[in-house]
Design an enzyme around this catalytic site. Structure first.
Site, mmCIF file in Angstrom:
data_model
loop_
_atom_site.group_PDB
_atom_site.id
_atom_site.type_symbol
_atom_site.label_atom_id
_atom_site.label_comp_id
_atom_site.label_asym_id
_atom_site.label_seq_id
_atom_site.Cartn_x
_atom_site.Cartn_y
_atom_site.Cartn_z
ATOM 1 N N HIS A 9 0.828 -1.214 0.000
ATOM 2 C CA HIS A 9 0.000 0.000 0.000
ATOM 3 C C HIS A 9 0.862 1.264 0.000
ATOM 4 O O HIS A 9 2.070 1.211 0.261
ATOM 5 C CB HIS A 9 -0.898 0.017 1.240
ATOM 6 N N ARG A 64 -6.087 1.523 3.679
ATOM 7 C CA ARG A 64 -4.945 1.975 2.890
ATOM 8 C C ARG A 64 -4.654 1.033 1.713
ATOM 9 O O ARG A 64 -4.243 1.472 0.641
ATOM 10 C CB ARG A 64 -3.707 2.144 3.770
ATOM 11 N N GLU A 94 -1.911 -6.970 7.610
ATOM 12 C CA GLU A 94 -0.625 -6.993 8.293
ATOM 13 C C GLU A 94 -0.720 -7.806 9.579
ATOM 14 O O GLU A 94 -1.817 -8.171 10.005
ATOM 15 C CB GLU A 94 -0.183 -5.546 8.590
#
Length: 239
Positions: A9, A64, A94
């Site tokens: 991102h 994002r 993540e």
């Protein structure tokens, strides 16, 4: 044979001194512009190579990553073989730090020190691939990478099956599939799928919005067709 692009991102409104985890903030304006620039450069390569994109775009479910994927779809609309669709997957997120998500590093370490059940971790716990915080819902970086890798491998298996059984009207193996996610979990996934060695995880990073395009053929080592890994700098933010 399958081809995919692993994309980190763009720069986002990140809290300071906070493990990246599941922060819900959007891209900055600078981040959006950089992603657009990277997508255009990728488009130049696609135009020169004659390759096309799989219209099914996968991104992390975090904002994002979704915004990054949306920009790619806008800039590269002429290279998709049909109207692209975007699906967000938590599997591409993540590393989660669980119950202490979005607390600062000092706050997390204070909680560890206050709880007699836990040991104070080593100073480098945040970048230790195998360390997992002892809080509910937390995972290690290597576990997050395995989660991302499994998502990619499941896609590869489906494409191989479709190709062998002629279930797909389009030969998906000739297209490039876009996966938009996060730097640390992608790098650890790249280790799991034999793209990089374990020692490379800490030495390499990813440029914001920049695709690393890989080709997987039979049992051969994956070939990098486009893009570059970034050499990590000391104290660089891992996501």
């Amino acid at each position: 044979m399958t081809r995919c692009a692993l994309i980190r991102h763009g720069a986002y409104e990140q809290l300071k001194n906070v493990p990246s985890a599941l922060q819900p903030f959007p891209l900055t304006e600078e981040g959006k512009n950089e992603v657009r620039r990277q997508a255009c450069q990728f488009g130049d390569w696609l135009n020169a190579s004659g390759m096309k994109l799989d219209p099914n775009v996968d991104s992390s479910s975090l904002l994002r990553a979704w915004q990054t994927a949306t920009i790619y779809m806008e800039e590269l609309k002429d290279f998709f073989v049909s109207t692209p669709t975007l699906t967000g997957y938590p599997e591409l997120c993540e590393r989660s730090v669980g119950a202490v998500a979005n607390l600062t590093i000092p706050e997390i370490e204070r909680l560890l020190a206050l709880d007699p059940r836990f040991e104070v971790p080593a100073e480098n716990w945040k970048s230790d691939s195998y360390y997992k915080l002892p809080f509910d819902g937390a995972e290690s970086l290597i576990e997050a990478g395995e989660r991302v890798a499994n998502h990619i491998l499941q896609w590869q298996s489906r494409v191989d099956h479709s190709e062998n059984t002629s279930e797909s009207k389009l030969n998906e193996s000739e297209l490039i599939k876009l996966f938009i996610g996060h730097g640390a979990s992608i790098r650890h996934a790249a280790f799991h799928i034999n793209v990089i060695n374990f020692c490379d995880i800490k030495q390499l990073s990813m440029y914001y919005g920049h695709p690393v395009v890989l080709e997987f053929a039979n049992d051969q080592h994956p070939t990098k067709l486009f893009g570059d890994w970034k050499k990590r700098q000391i104290q660089e933010v891992p996501d």
